[in-house]
Design an enzyme around this catalytic site. Structure first.
Site, PDB file in Angstrom:
ATOM      1  CG  ASP A 200      -1.715   1.543   1.369  1.00 17.13           C
ATOM      2  OD1 ASP A 200      -2.342   1.086   0.128  1.00 17.13           O
ATOM      3  OD2 ASP A 200      -1.648   2.276   2.141  1.00 17.13           O
ATOM      4  CG  HIS A 316      -9.101  -0.524  -3.018  1.00 21.34           C
ATOM      5  ND1 HIS A 316      -8.406  -1.287  -3.832  1.00 21.34           N
ATOM      6  CD2 HIS A 316      -9.080  -0.277  -1.503  1.00 21.34           C
ATOM      7  CE1 HIS A 316      -7.428  -1.146  -2.575  1.00 21.34           C
ATOM      8  NE2 HIS A 316      -7.410  -0.521  -1.675  1.00 21.34           N
ATOM      9  CG  ASP A 317      -8.305   2.863  -3.675  1.00 20.99           C
ATOM     10  OD1 ASP A 317      -9.139   2.819  -2.551  1.00 20.99           O
ATOM     11  OD2 ASP A 317      -6.661   2.239  -3.841  1.00 20.99           O
TER      12      ASP A 317
HETATM   13  C1  GLC Z   1      -3.968   3.106  -1.003  1.00 21.02           C
HETATM   14  C2  GLC Z   1      -5.236   2.104  -0.693  1.00 21.02           C
HETATM   15  C3  GLC Z   1      -6.620   2.917   0.069  1.00 21.02           C
HETATM   16  C4  GLC Z   1      -6.091   3.111   1.430  1.00 21.02           C
HETATM   17  C5  GLC Z   1      -4.720   4.248   1.009  1.00 21.02           C
HETATM   18  C6  GLC Z   1      -4.202   4.351   2.796  1.00 21.02           C
HETATM   19  O1  GLC Z   1      -4.211   4.238  -1.809  1.00 21.02           O
HETATM   20  O2  GLC Z   1      -5.233   1.123  -1.953  1.00 21.02           O
HETATM   21  O3  GLC Z   1      -8.108   2.469  -0.173  1.00 21.02           O
HETATM   22  O4  GLC Z   1      -7.762   3.894   1.418  1.00 21.02           O
HETATM   23  O5  GLC Z   1      -3.730   3.103   0.365  1.00 21.02           O
HETATM   24  O6  GLC Z   1      -3.828   3.512   3.233  1.00 21.02           O
END
Ligand code: GLC
Ligand code: CA
Length: 541
Positions: A200, A316-317
């Site tokens: 991440d 998922h984003d």
């Molecule tokens: C990344 C993840 C996202 C999350 C962010 C903070 O971008 O894909 O879903 O909110 O990191 O962890």
């Protein structure tokens, strides 16, 4: 270049655990639910599952705020369930890829609970603190989910740094003890038999808040090399870093074939094309098609032999690709297949996000149905800043992360077969028309198109090895390219829109064998129908 890595011919499937399958009818997907769907995934043909976080978490950011890296959140099951998932998936020849959130933890992690007790506490330095006065943060830096990146802790008269929500304090990678804790934790998961990791926001870990630097800090690649040496390199794993700030130059470092860093990164240059430059993703602008082609071609060319690409439309984003750059109305099936064929013919490791293989679409709910912290914070902030509600909702319908987070559509029964209870987020109302059980049976479905593409990647080495050349770079409708290695050629021709353009590649295609297309037959080779996609192959003499 060593081309024999398993993940170069693999296709990876991303599961968003809370929205995949609910086994105990509490409205939230879980590990047993995933186990029950392994036959479905094996049938699709994927080789690995990347699991968004299932660790113990207060769920402020749906699990991207971890309070215990070595345990499973009760909402998803137990550590025993996790071990069963790894074992059962193994029987289906599927590896499990865990999501590692290493830039920050939850504020409820015991490290942070200790850290905020006093400046002398042994865990204090696990996080990023700066002195200051109440109401006067160290600088103007903003958090990704809105507000200041600095949060005041009156007990110790200091601010802590958080790039995301206040419940996601940033870990201090400058502290070698933090890095060691992380390595121990990763090695513990490796010993459990996981097949790899998704990292991440890895490009944020080497932050330098005093210089207002977050992405690509000075020590970033030093840290990643150390991380890789201490953990990943000891096993045959796939590793993919999320790197919004990656250029092709940086991606060659990350994915250097010498294995010193990671297998590959997720880069987002194509993903950011339909927003106003220099503004936020919510500031919508039409997709510049020629630029899209240029971006893909550049990444394909630059990384050839010198790194490795990941290939994805969705996660998922992100919103659903068929709604975003296809046509989720009358041409939904055709355009979803076109986008699949276009992407899966390229060099790299393809990722399929749950439901993409069914052509699942965006949703257009009222604000009360949204759950995502980023969406809700933006809604509030923009209202306060005088934006019109109507315009805010337009942005949300186009780009909210919840578009991808509605429950997986398994069948046309209650709640799309996801749960018997009230789901944590509303099911997309189109589940009667779009669902897995219908598509698995239909040989012309989007599902079976993805299944075939995955098979082709295994059967034809040119998918993995071939170089890439963009064709018709200036054509306003057609995305076409050719891949080539010593043995064969692969030609991909896609009509990206609902027009019917002439296709000047007929001659080239006529000597080749058609591998896959999205219309039942080729009627007029020289004209493309709406969203028509064709993939051809030919052995070289
Ligand atoms: C990344 C993840 C996202 C999350 C962010 C903070 O971008 O894909 O879903 O909110 O990191 O962890
Ligand atoms: Ca459940």
């Amino acid at each position: 270049m060593s081309n024999n890595k398993w993940w170069k011919s693999a296709v990876i499937y991303q599961i968003y655990p809370r929205s995949f399958a609910d086994s105990n009818n509490d409205g939230i997907g879980d590990l047993q639910g995933m186990i029950s769907k392994l036959d479905y995934l094996e049938n699709l043909g994927i080789n690995a599952i990347w699991l968004s976080p299932v660790y113990k978490s207060p769920q402020d950011d749906n699990g991207y705020d971890i309070s215990d890296y070595r345990d499973i959140d009760p909402m998803f099951g137990t550590l025993g369930d996790m071990e069963r998932l790894i074992a059962e998936a193994g029987k289906h020849n599927i590896r499990i890829i865990m999501d590692l959130v290493l830039n920050h933890s939850s504020d409820e992690h015991h490290w942070f609970q200790e850290a905020k007790k006093s400046r002398e506490n042994p865990y204090h330095d696990y996080y990023v603190w700066r002195d200051g006065k109440e109401g006067v943060p160290p600088n103007e830096m903003r958090a990704a989910f809105g507000g200041s990146a600095w949060e005041w802790v009156p007990e110790i008269q200091q601010y802590y740094f958080h790039q995301f929500s206040v419940k996601q304090p940033d870990l201090n990678w400058e502290n070698p003890k933090v890095r060691q804790e992380i390595y121990d934790m990763i090695n513990w998961w490796i010993a459990k038999g996981v097949g790899g990791f998704r990292l991440d926001v890895i490009d944020l870990v080497a932050k330098e808040p005093d210089r207002q630097i977050t992405t690509n800090g000075t020590r970033l690649h030093e840290f990643i090399r150390e991380l890789s040496r201490e953990t990943f390199q000891k096993a045959d794993l796939v590793t993919v870093g999320e790197a919004w700030g990656a250029t092709t130059q940086l991606a060659k470092l990350y994915s250097n074939p010498d294995n010193s860093e990671l297998s590959m990164v997720f880069q987002f240059e194509h993903i950011c094309l339909d927003q106003v430059e220099g503004k936020e993703k919510w500031d919508l602008s039409p997709l510049p098609f020629l630029k899209l082609k240029e971006v893909f071609a550049r990444w394909q060319k630059e990384l050839y032999g010198k790194g490795w690409n990941s290939l994805f439309w969705d996660n998922h984003d992100l919103p659903r690709i068929v709604s975003r750059w296809g046509d989720d109305g009358k041409n939904r099936t055709k355009s979803a297949k076109m986008l699949a064929i276009l992407l899966h013919g390229m060099q790299g490791t393809p990722y399929i996000y749950q439901g993409e293989e069914l052509g699942m679409t965006n949703v257009a709910y009222g604000i009360e149905e949204y759950r995502d912290i980023e969406t809700l914070n933006m809604y509030k902030e923009r209202l306060e800043n005088g934006y019109k509600e109507e315009d805010i909702m337009k942005s949300i319908h186009a780009k909210s992360r919840d578009n991808a987070r509605t429950p997986m559509q398994w069948n046309d029964g209650k709640n799309a077969g996801f749960t018997d209870a009230v789901p944590w987020i509303k099911v997309n109302p189109n589940y009667k028309e779009i669902n897995a059980s219908q598509q698995v049976e239909d040989e012309n479905s989007i599902f079976n198109c993805y299944k075939k593409l995955i098979r082709l990647r295994k059967d034809y080495p040119v998918f993995v090895e071939g170089d890439f050349k963009l064709l018709l770079a200036e054509d306003e409708n057609i995305f076409a390219y050719i891949r080539e290695d010593e043995e064969a050629q692969l030609l991909v021709i896609c009509n990206f829109y609902g027009q019917t353009p002439e296709c000047p590649l007929e001659d080239m295609a006529s000597s080749m064998e058609l591998l896959i297309c999205n219309y039942e037959d080729i009627e007029q080779p020289a004209t493309l129908r709406p969203y028509e996609a064709r993939m051809y192959w030919k052995a070289k003499k």
